[in-house]
Design a protein around this motif. Sequence first.
Motif, PDB file in Angstrom:
ATOM      1  N   GLY A 297       0.793  -1.211   0.000  1.00 39.28           N
ATOM      2  CA  GLY A 297       0.000   0.000   0.000  1.00 39.28           C
ATOM      3  C   GLY A 297       0.833   1.272   0.000  1.00 39.28           C
ATOM      4  O   GLY A 297       1.823   1.394  -0.723  1.00 39.28           O
ATOM      5  N   VAL A 298       0.436   2.219   0.826  1.00 35.37           N
ATOM      6  CA  VAL A 298       1.135   3.502   0.910  1.00 35.37           C
ATOM      7  C   VAL A 298       2.588   3.298   1.318  1.00 35.37           C
ATOM      8  O   VAL A 298       3.497   3.919   0.751  1.00 35.37           O
ATOM      9  N   ASP A 299       2.828   2.448   2.316  1.00 33.97           N
ATOM     10  CA  ASP A 299       4.201   2.229   2.780  1.00 33.97           C
ATOM     11  C   ASP A 299       5.101   1.712   1.669  1.00 33.97           C
ATOM     12  O   ASP A 299       6.266   2.098   1.562  1.00 33.97           O
ATOM     13  N   GLY A 300       4.566   0.827   0.837  1.00 35.31           N
ATOM     14  CA  GLY A 300       5.405   0.184  -0.163  1.00 35.31           C
ATOM     15  C   GLY A 300       5.429   0.844  -1.515  1.00 35.31           C
ATOM     16  O   GLY A 300       6.432   0.748  -2.235  1.00 35.31           O
ATOM     17  N   PHE A 301       4.332   1.551  -1.895  1.00 38.42           N
ATOM     18  CA  PHE A 301       4.217   1.935  -3.296  1.00 38.42           C
ATOM     19  C   PHE A 301       3.740   3.361  -3.547  1.00 38.42           C
ATOM     20  O   PHE A 301       3.701   3.786  -4.707  1.00 38.42           O
TER      21      PHE A 301
ATOM     22  N   ALA B 270      11.447   5.398  -4.645  1.00 38.58           N
ATOM     23  CA  ALA B 270      10.229   4.854  -5.241  1.00 38.58           C
ATOM     24  C   ALA B 270      10.224   3.334  -5.093  1.00 38.58           C
ATOM     25  O   ALA B 270      11.251   2.710  -4.840  1.00 38.58           O
ATOM     26  N   ASN B 271       9.039   2.765  -5.233  1.00 36.34           N
ATOM     27  CA  ASN B 271       8.915   1.301  -5.280  1.00 36.34           C
ATOM     28  C   ASN B 271       9.572   0.613  -4.088  1.00 36.34           C
ATOM     29  O   ASN B 271      10.308  -0.361  -4.220  1.00 36.34           O
ATOM     30  N   ARG B 272       9.260   1.120  -2.901  1.00 36.26           N
ATOM     31  CA  ARG B 272       9.904   0.551  -1.703  1.00 36.26           C
ATOM     32  C   ARG B 272       9.566  -0.924  -1.503  1.00 36.26           C
ATOM     33  O   ARG B 272      10.387  -1.697  -1.018  1.00 36.26           O
TER      34      ARG B 272
ATOM     35  N   VAL C 256      -4.796   0.959  -7.106  1.00 29.74           N
ATOM     36  CA  VAL C 256      -4.273   2.305  -6.882  1.00 29.74           C
ATOM     37  C   VAL C 256      -2.806   2.258  -6.495  1.00 29.74           C
ATOM     38  O   VAL C 256      -2.028   3.155  -6.841  1.00 29.74           O
ATOM     39  N   TYR C 257      -2.410   1.214  -5.784  1.00 32.30           N
ATOM     40  CA  TYR C 257      -1.038   1.089  -5.286  1.00 32.30           C
ATOM     41  C   TYR C 257      -0.375  -0.067  -6.019  1.00 32.30           C
ATOM     42  O   TYR C 257      -0.720  -1.236  -5.817  1.00 32.30           O
ATOM     43  N   GLU C 258       0.538   0.250  -6.891  1.00 32.77           N
ATOM     44  CA  GLU C 258       1.266  -0.768  -7.640  1.00 32.77           C
ATOM     45  C   GLU C 258       2.616  -0.190  -8.055  1.00 32.77           C
ATOM     46  O   GLU C 258       2.880   0.993  -7.862  1.00 32.77           O
ATOM     47  N   PRO C 259       3.489  -1.015  -8.600  1.00 32.84           N
ATOM     48  CA  PRO C 259       4.803  -0.513  -8.999  1.00 32.84           C
ATOM     49  C   PRO C 259       4.706   0.681  -9.947  1.00 32.84           C
ATOM     50  O   PRO C 259       3.750   0.804 -10.726  1.00 32.84           O
ATOM     51  N   VAL C 260       5.713   1.536  -9.871  1.00 35.37           N
ATOM     52  CA  VAL C 260       5.735   2.791 -10.622  1.00 35.37           C
ATOM     53  C   VAL C 260       6.944   2.790 -11.551  1.00 35.37           C
ATOM     54  O   VAL C 260       8.069   2.488 -11.125  1.00 35.37           O
TER      55      VAL C 260
END
Length: 497
Positions: A141-145, A154-156, A283-287
């Motif tokens: 989610g927010v923490d990771g992506f 980015a892309n934690r 909404v939260y995925e790799p960038v």
Amino acid sequence: MTAEQTVRTTSGTVRGLSRDGVHAFLGIPYAAPPFGERRFAAPAPPEPWDGVRAATEYGPTVPKPPYTPPYDVLLPEPVIPGEDCLNLNVWTPDPGASGLPVFVWIHGGAFVNGSGAVPVYDGATFARDGVVAVTINYRLGVDGFLHFADGGPANRGLLDQVAALRWVQDNIAAFGGDPARVTVGGESAGGMSVGCLLAMPSAQGLFAQAVLQSGAGHHALTEATATRIGGYLAERLNVAPERSALAGVPLADLIAAQQALGMDAATAPDPHRWGEVTTNLMVYEPVVDGDVLPDLPIRRIAAGSARDVAVLVGANRDENRLFMVPNGLIDMVTDPLLQMVVAGYSAPSEKTLEVYRAGRPGATPGELMADIATDWFFRIPAIRLAEAQAGGGRAWVYEFSWPSPQFGGRLGACHALELGFTFDTLALEAHGALMGSGAPQALADEMHRAWVRFVRDGDPGWAPYDLDRRAVQDFGEQVRLVDDPRGEQRAIWDSIR
């Protein structure tokens, strides 16, 4: 009968548990807790410890919301409190061995749910069959992506996965594994993560083979879309869209806003506001940030970023029914809505519906929508990845088609149904509400054996994929090799997907 074993890692000694010839070491930190000054930072090395650390229970899970009903019952997952959540689990047949093949598993959950402690992922079955198995947690989610307008890593979540793979390179020999024989695998968001790893410069050389189940190389956000989403989240929380401001938001508030934003995108899918999230549905995925992830994974893979990696890739016959049957959506779809969905996928509406109706005579609009969405979201990306790797004879494709009897048989071979078969964990009632009580053990035996063979030998036991024959191993009520299944439907997506 249980006994204890100890193994020395680069951070300290761990004590595991031995049962029935399998040695399990659970909850081992591969990175430092991502809180306080490390919030929204790249993963840092774990803090070393003195003495012997107990590794006999799963470690904390990363911050995440619960699944919403009915998926909380269909996809059960544990929540284990604690900050040392970047941990992994190792199962080995013999810590004193050497040269054993290694299978590192990345869980699914739409990049907002899941953990390496989900019961279906019990690695004891792989260890029983001579493979060192590893499951990992990574930030979600927010923490990771979430992508920050003011920079920052980015892309934690992907960086966590790389850190876990580096831990495997440094430590797996102490558990009997061979760091040169690592296969990385995953399902759903985990499969998409593996697709990203195949495209990431920082992951090169950390694994030799890859398994991608129901997720491949098409799902990532542009930096522009990801930055807008970060702004929407900050606006909802009434803070600046910056790393330092969001790091100060209480965790419960952050997760509540994360869920609300996901609901906004699902209920009002305006492409002008949400961009590719309108069809990606996450909404939260790799960038695609140009650094950690230089380009959309499938483009990198097609250009040769993973040319030396053997891949096993596939999808389930009725993936999208998981998202349409339990909630009743499949019966709400009208012909106009179906046509809108096809148009949203940029497919020719009349021809597409003609071909899919021919493939499932008498289907309702909802059933056709499930088939079309399954192909767009899961099957075609799997085929494209196999095509990209097929030149060297290094790709094998499967389809899982055993239909669940649940929901009056309407689930079909839905998303996530294959997991208990590939892991051979039917006896644990893994995903029991999804598959019912009569799942065939003989099919699990065959599927799990193929996965073990691929991890061990680099060949699952059927013909590799090529652009002439397009051989696909069908794991269903019968196990058989099929050439180009539903080829006319596949061809619809040429030059589109």
